[in-house]
Design a protein around this motif. Structure first.
Motif, PDB file in Angstrom:
ATOM      1  N   GLY A 178       1.540   5.550  -7.978  1.00 18.52           N
ATOM      2  CA  GLY A 178       0.726   4.989  -6.893  1.00 18.52           C
ATOM      3  C   GLY A 178       1.387   3.793  -6.229  1.00 18.52           C
ATOM      4  N   SER A 179       0.605   3.100  -5.402  1.00 19.63           N
ATOM      5  CA  SER A 179       1.108   1.913  -4.701  1.00 19.63           C
ATOM      6  C   SER A 179       1.048   0.685  -5.623  1.00 19.63           C
ATOM      7  CB  SER A 179       0.234   1.651  -3.475  1.00 19.63           C
ATOM      8  OG  SER A 179      -1.070   1.272  -3.896  1.00 19.63           O
ATOM      9  N   PHE A 180       1.623  -0.420  -5.129  1.00 20.47           N
ATOM     10  CA  PHE A 180       1.541  -1.675  -5.883  1.00 20.47           C
ATOM     11  C   PHE A 180       0.074  -2.092  -6.031  1.00 20.47           C
ATOM     12  CE2 PHE A 180       1.708  -6.456  -5.572  1.00 20.47           C
ATOM     13  CZ  PHE A 180       2.123  -6.661  -6.875  1.00 20.47           C
ATOM     14  N   TYR A 188       0.800  -1.233   0.000  1.00 21.02           N
ATOM     15  CA  TYR A 188       0.000   0.000   0.000  1.00 21.02           C
ATOM     16  C   TYR A 188       0.830   1.279   0.000  1.00 21.02           C
ATOM     17  CZ  TYR A 188      -2.679  -3.887   1.650  1.00 21.02           C
ATOM     18  OH  TYR A 188      -3.221  -5.137   1.751  1.00 21.02           O
ATOM     19  N   LYS A 189       2.158   1.101   0.089  1.00 21.90           N
ATOM     20  CA  LYS A 189       3.019   2.267   0.229  1.00 21.90           C
ATOM     21  C   LYS A 189       3.139   2.997  -1.105  1.00 21.90           C
ATOM     22  CE  LYS A 189       7.491   2.788   2.399  1.00 21.90           C
ATOM     23  NZ  LYS A 189       8.558   1.984   2.961  1.00 21.90           N
ATOM     24  N   LYS A 190       2.993   4.336  -1.063  1.00 29.28           N
ATOM     25  CA  LYS A 190       3.087   5.090  -2.321  1.00 29.28           C
ATOM     26  C   LYS A 190       4.498   5.634  -2.506  1.00 29.28           C
ATOM     27  CE  LYS A 190      -1.639   6.012  -3.175  1.00 29.28           C
ATOM     28  NZ  LYS A 190      -2.793   6.840  -3.030  1.00 29.28           N
ATOM     29  N   LYS A 191       4.810   6.656  -1.697  1.00 27.59           N
ATOM     30  CA  LYS A 191       6.130   7.290  -1.855  1.00 27.59           C
ATOM     31  C   LYS A 191       7.203   6.391  -1.247  1.00 27.59           C
ATOM     32  CE  LYS A 191       4.723  11.933  -2.537  1.00 27.59           C
ATOM     33  NZ  LYS A 191       3.356  12.013  -2.040  1.00 27.59           N
ATOM     34  N   GLY A 192       8.354   6.315  -1.911  1.00 28.64           N
ATOM     35  CA  GLY A 192       9.477   5.539  -1.373  1.00 28.64           C
ATOM     36  C   GLY A 192       9.148   4.055  -1.299  1.00 28.64           C
ATOM     37  N   SER A 193       8.300   3.591  -2.214  1.00 28.20           N
ATOM     38  CA  SER A 193       7.916   2.181  -2.192  1.00 28.20           C
ATOM     39  C   SER A 193       9.108   1.265  -2.441  1.00 28.20           C
ATOM     40  CB  SER A 193       6.858   1.963  -3.268  1.00 28.20           C
ATOM     41  OG  SER A 193       6.602   0.600  -3.385  1.00 28.20           O
ATOM     42  N   ASP A 194       9.085   0.096  -1.801  1.00 26.14           N
ATOM     43  CA  ASP A 194      10.152  -0.896  -2.040  1.00 26.14           C
ATOM     44  C   ASP A 194       9.890  -1.675  -3.320  1.00 26.14           C
ATOM     45  OD1 ASP A 194      11.413  -0.523   0.599  1.00 26.14           O
ATOM     46  OD2 ASP A 194       9.471  -1.274   1.305  1.00 26.14           O
ATOM     47  N   GLU A 208       5.483  -7.624   7.064  1.00 26.07           N
ATOM     48  CA  GLU A 208       5.600  -7.816   5.615  1.00 26.07           C
ATOM     49  C   GLU A 208       5.590  -9.323   5.323  1.00 26.07           C
ATOM     50  OE1 GLU A 208       5.232  -5.611   3.595  1.00 26.07           O
ATOM     51  OE2 GLU A 208       6.140  -3.749   4.254  1.00 26.07           O
ATOM     52  N   SER A 209       5.251  -9.666   4.092  1.00 33.60           N
ATOM     53  CA  SER A 209       5.377 -11.064   3.681  1.00 33.60           C
ATOM     54  C   SER A 209       5.754 -11.008   2.204  1.00 33.60           C
ATOM     55  CB  SER A 209       4.046 -11.779   3.902  1.00 33.60           C
ATOM     56  OG  SER A 209       4.119 -13.085   3.433  1.00 33.60           O
ATOM     57  N   TRP A 210       7.064 -10.872   1.968  1.00 33.99           N
ATOM     58  CA  TRP A 210       7.540 -10.529   0.611  1.00 33.99           C
ATOM     59  C   TRP A 210       7.148 -11.562  -0.434  1.00 33.99           C
ATOM     60  CZ3 TRP A 210       8.621  -5.710   0.081  1.00 33.99           C
ATOM     61  CH2 TRP A 210       9.052  -4.981   1.193  1.00 33.99           C
ATOM     62  N   GLU A 211       7.006 -12.815  -0.012  1.00 31.68           N
ATOM     63  CA  GLU A 211       6.669 -13.846  -1.006  1.00 31.68           C
ATOM     64  C   GLU A 211       5.179 -13.824  -1.348  1.00 31.68           C
ATOM     65  OE1 GLU A 211       7.386 -14.162   2.054  1.00 31.68           O
ATOM     66  OE2 GLU A 211       6.512 -15.911   3.030  1.00 31.68           O
ATOM     67  N   ASN A 212       4.379 -13.011  -0.629  1.00 30.28           N
ATOM     68  CA  ASN A 212       2.926 -13.038  -0.853  1.00 30.28           C
ATOM     69  C   ASN A 212       2.350 -11.734  -1.412  1.00 30.28           C
ATOM     70  OD1 ASN A 212       2.143 -15.703  -0.047  1.00 30.28           O
ATOM     71  ND2 ASN A 212       2.752 -15.131   2.029  1.00 30.28           N
ATOM     72  N   LEU A 213       3.205 -10.848  -1.912  1.00 33.56           N
ATOM     73  CA  LEU A 213       2.701  -9.539  -2.352  1.00 33.56           C
ATOM     74  C   LEU A 213       1.613  -9.673  -3.425  1.00 33.56           C
ATOM     75  CD1 LEU A 213       6.032  -7.509  -2.599  1.00 33.56           C
ATOM     76  CD2 LEU A 213       4.425  -7.638  -0.689  1.00 33.56           C
ATOM     77  N   GLY A 214       1.845 -10.550  -4.374  1.00 34.41           N
ATOM     78  CA  GLY A 214       0.874 -10.723  -5.473  1.00 34.41           C
ATOM     79  C   GLY A 214      -0.432 -11.313  -4.974  1.00 34.41           C
ATOM     80  N   SER A 215      -0.334 -12.328  -4.099  1.00 39.02           N
ATOM     81  CA  SER A 215      -1.560 -12.947  -3.563  1.00 39.02           C
ATOM     82  C   SER A 215      -2.363 -11.924  -2.786  1.00 39.02           C
ATOM     83  CB  SER A 215      -1.219 -14.099  -2.624  1.00 39.02           C
ATOM     84  OG  SER A 215      -0.392 -15.013  -3.253  1.00 39.02           O
TER      85      SER A 215
END
Ligand SMILES: O=C(O)C(=O)C[C@]1(C(=O)O)C=C[C@@H](O)C=C1
Length: 257
Positions: free
Chosen positions: A57-59, A43-49, A135-142
């Motif tokens: 915008g966000s992811f 959900y992060k907009k600015k400075g997104s990883d 965070e759960s980096w492996e689940n961003l798409g899900s």
């Protein structure tokens, strides 16, 4: 309810039956989301990883926009019960248009609460229903995919307020015309509110959350969608936003008389 048959769409009983059915969709979408942590990176907009070229915008915004572009080509937003989050980005359908009979006022697509819906979903609903704040980096798409389902089901439910408002207006034209002319927002709220219906909804949600929110063969097992959270979400967010949609829609209703 059949959008090709206006008489079925403006029947308050049919509308309320449809709102009841939508509860199940919303609850099951929340249950899917409840298997994951909050995942702030989505959900992060600015400075997104997550770097997305040429996009501010966000992811989640990006994923939702791409999904809406595809769905617009499949005719999704021609249907009067669908409201896009990115109305400026949607495209023409690849399928021939369905000429739905007009049941709502011509400005109805301009009553769009999706920015508010997205904000309360991210800020208030996700923290309630997620497993934990991580965070759960492996689940961003899900997570983004499930968020899209949650947002679209909430948006459809809340914007159904337009059908409720139109049905109420047509049933008591003189009363509403006077309140609208007087810009009597308090009077409008009083007239659209049906406390008995609201109470029934909250009671039913308690039962549904109790039944659907746990494995029925292991009722002591983990549960994240509790009656308490679901009632809170409906009482504080879903019903009040539906009423706002009704009021905004009604305030402009005399433009089309
Ligand atoms: O069913 C109605 O009459 C509605 O206006 C819908 C709704 C709701 O959001 O469910 C909103 C306001 C009423 O007080 C009752 C229910």
């Amino acid at each position: 309810m059949n959008f090709l048959k206006p008489e079925t769409v403006l029947d308050l009983k049919n509308i309320r039956d449809e709102l009841v059915r939508m509860e199940d969709t919303i609850i099951f979408n929340f249950i899917e989301r409840s298997h994951f942590p909050t995942c702030p990176a989505v959900y992060k907009k600015k400075g997104s990883d997550i770097s997305i070229p040429d996009f501010d915008g966000s992811f989640l915004d990006w994923a939702l926009m791409q999904s809406e572009i595809t769905h617009s080509k499949l005719r999704r937003f021609e249907s009067p019960d669908q409201t896009p989050f990115f109305p400026d980005k949607i495209e023409k359908p690849i399928l021939p248009s369905i000429n739905y009979p007009r049941v709502l006022a011509s400005y109805s697509s301009e009553v769009n609460y999706n920015p508010a819906i997205k904000e309360v979903y991210i800020d208030q609903i996700i923290p309630l229903i997620s497993t934990c704040n991580e965070e759960s980096w492996e689940n961003l798409g899900s997570v983004a995919t499930i968020d899209i389902d949650c947002l679209q089901s909430l948006s459809r439910r809340i914007h159904f307020g337009k059908f409720v408002a139109e049905a109420k207006f047509q049933a008591s034209r003189a009363l509403y015309a006077k309140l609208i002319e007087d810009r009597d927002i308090e009077g409008l709220y009083e007239n659209i509110t049906n406390s008995a219906v609201e109470e029934k909804i909250l009671e039913r949600l308690c039962v549904k959350a109790d039944v659907y929110g746990v494995d029925p063969t292991n009722r002591e097992g983990h549960r994240k969608i509790t009656p308490e959270y679901l009632v809170k979400i409906y009482k504080e967010l879903v019903i009040p936003l539906t009423k706002k949609v009704e009021i905004d829609y009604l305030l402009r209703r005399l433009e089309c008389e």
